[in-house]
Motif scaffolding. Structure first.
Motif, PDB file in Angstrom:
ATOM      1  N   ALA A  61     -11.678 -58.205  -8.483  1.00 27.67           N
ATOM      2  CA  ALA A  61     -12.233 -59.008  -7.392  1.00 27.67           C
ATOM      3  C   ALA A  61     -11.480 -60.316  -7.268  1.00 27.67           C
ATOM      4  O   ALA A  61     -11.036 -60.893  -8.274  1.00 27.67           O
ATOM      5  CB  ALA A  61     -13.717 -59.277  -7.632  1.00 27.67           C
ATOM      6  N   VAL A  62     -11.344 -60.781  -6.011  1.00 29.77           N
ATOM      7  CA  VAL A  62     -10.772 -62.100  -5.743  1.00 29.77           C
ATOM      8  C   VAL A  62     -11.938 -63.056  -5.540  1.00 29.77           C
ATOM      9  O   VAL A  62     -12.799 -62.828  -4.679  1.00 29.77           O
ATOM     10  CB  VAL A  62      -9.866 -62.085  -4.506  1.00 29.77           C
ATOM     11  CG1 VAL A  62      -9.352 -63.499  -4.216  1.00 29.77           C
ATOM     12  CG2 VAL A  62      -8.702 -61.127  -4.698  1.00 29.77           C
ATOM     13  N   LEU A  70      -7.849 -64.194  -9.279  1.00 37.32           N
ATOM     14  CA  LEU A  70      -8.084 -62.762  -9.435  1.00 37.32           C
ATOM     15  C   LEU A  70      -8.833 -62.553 -10.740  1.00 37.32           C
ATOM     16  O   LEU A  70      -8.355 -62.928 -11.806  1.00 37.32           O
ATOM     17  CB  LEU A  70      -6.759 -62.007  -9.450  1.00 37.32           C
ATOM     18  CG  LEU A  70      -6.832 -60.486  -9.592  1.00 37.32           C
ATOM     19  CD1 LEU A  70      -7.525 -59.871  -8.372  1.00 37.32           C
ATOM     20  CD2 LEU A  70      -5.436 -59.893  -9.762  1.00 37.32           C
ATOM     21  N   VAL A  71     -10.037 -61.952 -10.641  1.00 37.11           N
ATOM     22  CA  VAL A  71     -10.880 -61.721 -11.810  1.00 37.11           C
ATOM     23  C   VAL A  71     -10.980 -60.215 -12.024  1.00 37.11           C
ATOM     24  O   VAL A  71     -11.416 -59.487 -11.122  1.00 37.11           O
ATOM     25  CB  VAL A  71     -12.281 -62.344 -11.623  1.00 37.11           C
ATOM     26  CG1 VAL A  71     -13.169 -62.037 -12.835  1.00 37.11           C
ATOM     27  CG2 VAL A  71     -12.166 -63.845 -11.409  1.00 37.11           C
ATOM     28  N   VAL A  72     -10.577 -59.769 -13.210  1.00 36.41           N
ATOM     29  CA  VAL A  72     -10.550 -58.344 -13.527  1.00 36.41           C
ATOM     30  C   VAL A  72     -11.452 -58.105 -14.731  1.00 36.41           C
ATOM     31  O   VAL A  72     -11.233 -58.687 -15.799  1.00 36.41           O
ATOM     32  CB  VAL A  72      -9.110 -57.869 -13.836  1.00 36.41           C
ATOM     33  CG1 VAL A  72      -9.082 -56.370 -14.109  1.00 36.41           C
ATOM     34  CG2 VAL A  72      -8.167 -58.231 -12.691  1.00 36.41           C
ATOM     35  N   ARG A  97      -3.138 -54.891  -6.194  1.00 39.46           N
ATOM     36  CA  ARG A  97      -3.152 -53.471  -5.824  1.00 39.46           C
ATOM     37  C   ARG A  97      -2.878 -52.574  -7.017  1.00 39.46           C
ATOM     38  O   ARG A  97      -3.476 -51.499  -7.165  1.00 39.46           O
ATOM     39  CB  ARG A  97      -2.128 -53.218  -4.711  1.00 39.46           C
ATOM     40  CG  ARG A  97      -2.527 -53.844  -3.376  1.00 39.46           C
ATOM     41  CD  ARG A  97      -1.603 -53.364  -2.260  1.00 39.46           C
ATOM     42  NE  ARG A  97      -0.242 -53.859  -2.431  1.00 39.46           N
ATOM     43  CZ  ARG A  97       0.197 -55.021  -1.958  1.00 39.46           C
ATOM     44  NH1 ARG A  97      -0.639 -55.831  -1.300  1.00 39.46           N
ATOM     45  NH2 ARG A  97       1.457 -55.389  -2.134  1.00 39.46           N
ATOM     46  N   ALA A  98      -1.986 -52.996  -7.916  1.00 36.95           N
ATOM     47  CA  ALA A  98      -1.682 -52.193  -9.103  1.00 36.95           C
ATOM     48  C   ALA A  98      -2.905 -52.079 -10.013  1.00 36.95           C
ATOM     49  O   ALA A  98      -3.174 -51.005 -10.571  1.00 36.95           O
ATOM     50  CB  ALA A  98      -0.515 -52.818  -9.851  1.00 36.95           C
ATOM     51  N   LEU A  99      -3.654 -53.173 -10.145  1.00 34.39           N
ATOM     52  CA  LEU A  99      -4.852 -53.142 -10.995  1.00 34.39           C
ATOM     53  C   LEU A  99      -5.959 -52.299 -10.349  1.00 34.39           C
ATOM     54  O   LEU A  99      -6.697 -51.593 -11.039  1.00 34.39           O
ATOM     55  CB  LEU A  99      -5.331 -54.566 -11.249  1.00 34.39           C
ATOM     56  CG  LEU A  99      -4.422 -55.401 -12.158  1.00 34.39           C
ATOM     57  CD1 LEU A  99      -4.797 -56.871 -12.101  1.00 34.39           C
ATOM     58  CD2 LEU A  99      -4.474 -54.893 -13.596  1.00 34.39           C
ATOM     59  N   GLU A 100      -6.069 -52.361  -9.031  1.00 34.61           N
ATOM     60  CA  GLU A 100      -7.056 -51.526  -8.336  1.00 34.61           C
ATOM     61  C   GLU A 100      -6.700 -50.043  -8.472  1.00 34.61           C
ATOM     62  O   GLU A 100      -7.586 -49.187  -8.655  1.00 34.61           O
ATOM     63  CB  GLU A 100      -7.130 -51.929  -6.862  1.00 34.61           C
ATOM     64  CG  GLU A 100      -7.784 -53.286  -6.650  1.00 34.61           C
ATOM     65  CD  GLU A 100      -7.669 -53.772  -5.216  1.00 34.61           C
ATOM     66  OE1 GLU A 100      -6.810 -53.240  -4.485  1.00 34.61           O
ATOM     67  OE2 GLU A 100      -8.412 -54.702  -4.838  1.00 34.61           O
ATOM     68  N   ALA A 101      -5.399 -49.727  -8.408  1.00 34.15           N
ATOM     69  CA  ALA A 101      -4.976 -48.339  -8.581  1.00 34.15           C
ATOM     70  C   ALA A 101      -5.269 -47.855 -10.000  1.00 34.15           C
ATOM     71  O   ALA A 101      -5.678 -46.707 -10.219  1.00 34.15           O
ATOM     72  CB  ALA A 101      -3.495 -48.204  -8.266  1.00 34.15           C
TER      73      ALA A 101
END
Length: 374
Positions: A61-62, A70-72, A97-101
């Motif tokens: 999430a941003v 950016l918080v992961v 996008r890489a982390l979402e993928a």
């Protein structure tokens, strides 16, 4: 020796680190090391220590409080109850996008950083982060961290250094039996270990540079320095210098006029300088002493030796105030002995400077001043 095989822009950045040849890369040694040879379970991971985890992405999430970031949210790949926050204050869309993928495809992440307490619980801020798309083995050596410059990432440096290590011949110039006797490894072995230390090597020994490989490098640096000093010494000996024999009459008159006697240390140093000035090669000597210990009178006695040999002497001080103080003291000592003393400083006006320069070119035997003398 050939230049480093790299694009011009990369070579330009390397030159900022004085890295122009493969040999330079080989001798560009690490500042510190990171241990990526093992993965720590998140539940066992201590805070404030650089370490590596393997995790799964739970949420990306941003957020905009207190600033855009950016918080992961991740969990341990082996224990989904162990949760951690990865926080990136500066990030790219491609990174998001890489982390979402990775979240959607259930890929593991390998992250390296320090855990600390955050507003949302335990967190890593700007960890080094890599998506694992297959079973990847862990590195077999500690990861070096090199001195670098803007625009030159560690990954690029590591590749260039690894390539240089395969091509550069690290010749041994010390006797190996002597090295063994003093617990020093061969030069090539020491360099290779420092670039790629196995995990069993003590990180503390590497960090404090007490490991035998570091001791070998330090010995070689000291040896090269001493050899360079010796070569410079021999080069000075080959240069000619006017003989300034120590007749001693002017010096004895100055000593007799002083209201104090020289100390034993002053007499010893005066004799050493006098012996050097009488040699046919340049003297190079540093006289050290506390403020007020009597360095000026030692210099004044050396001045006597030069003047008696028929030479003019320059007495240079680092500041205008100090030059003025020396001038007043030296004039009080030397003018009663018939020695002409002048002072040349940057504060003199054009007329005063011309007069001092005229006297310096004709009658003055001792010229005192700052770097304006040059």
């Amino acid at each position: 020796m050939d230049e480093i095989d790299a694009p011009p822009a990369l070579r330009s950045r390397l030159r900022k680190l004085s890295l122009e040849r493969p040999d330079d890369l080989v001798l560009h040694l690490p500042l510190r090391y990171e241990d990526e040879t093992r993965v720590i379970a998140l539940a066992d991971a201590p805070a404030g220590v650089p370490l590596q985890l393997e995790v799964l992405v739970v949420d990306v999430a941003v957020r905009f409080a207190p600033r855009r970031q950016l918080v992961v949210q991740v969990c341990d790949a082996g224990d989904q109850n162990a949760v951690l926050i990865l926080r990136f204050l500066n990030f790219y869309g491609s990174q998001q996008r890489a982390l979402e993928a990775a979240r959607d495809d259930h890929f593991r992440l390998r992250v390296f950083g320090e855990i600390r307490d955050g507003f949302l619980g335990p967190e890593m801020v700007h960890p080094r982060c890599r998506v694992l798309t297959a079973d990847e083995t862990l590195p077999r050596s500690l990861t070096p961290v090199y001195p670098t410059t803007a625009g030159l990432p560690q990954s690029a440096l590591r590749k260039l250094i690894a390539r240089a290590l395969k091509t550069v011949d690290l010749a041994e110039f010390l006797d190996l039996e002597w090295c063994n006797k003093h617990s020093l490894p061969p030069f090539a072995t020491a360099v290779a270990l420092l670039h790629s230390p196995p995990p069993e090597v003590s990180p503390m020994a590497l960090q404090t540079r007490s490991h035998p490989a570091w001791r070998r490098i330090k010995f070689d640096e000291l040896l090269v320095q001493q050899l360079s000093l010796r070569r410079a010494y021999l080069a000075r000996r080959r240069k000619g210098a006017p003989l300034l024999p120590a007749a001693g009459q002017l010096a004895e008159r100055l000593r007799a006029a002083l209201p104090f006697a020289l100390t034993g240390a002053q007499q010893r140093v005066v004799a050493e300088i006098a012996a050097d000035l009488a040699q046919p090669y340049p003297m190079q000597r540093l006289l050290q002493g506390d403020v007020g210990c009597g360095k000026t009178i030692v210099a004044a006695l050396a001045v006597c030796q030069a003047i008696e040999a028929g030479y003019q002497t320059a007495f240079m001080a680092p500041t205008e105030i100090l030059a003025e103080q020396h001038y007043l003291k030296l004039r009080a000592w030397f003018e009663p002995l018939g020695v002409a003393v002048v002072c040349l400083s940057g504060r003199l006006g054009a007329g005063g400077r011309r007069e001092v320069q005229r006297r310096a070119a004709s009658t003055a035997q001792l010229v005192v001043g700052t770097h304006a003398l040059i």
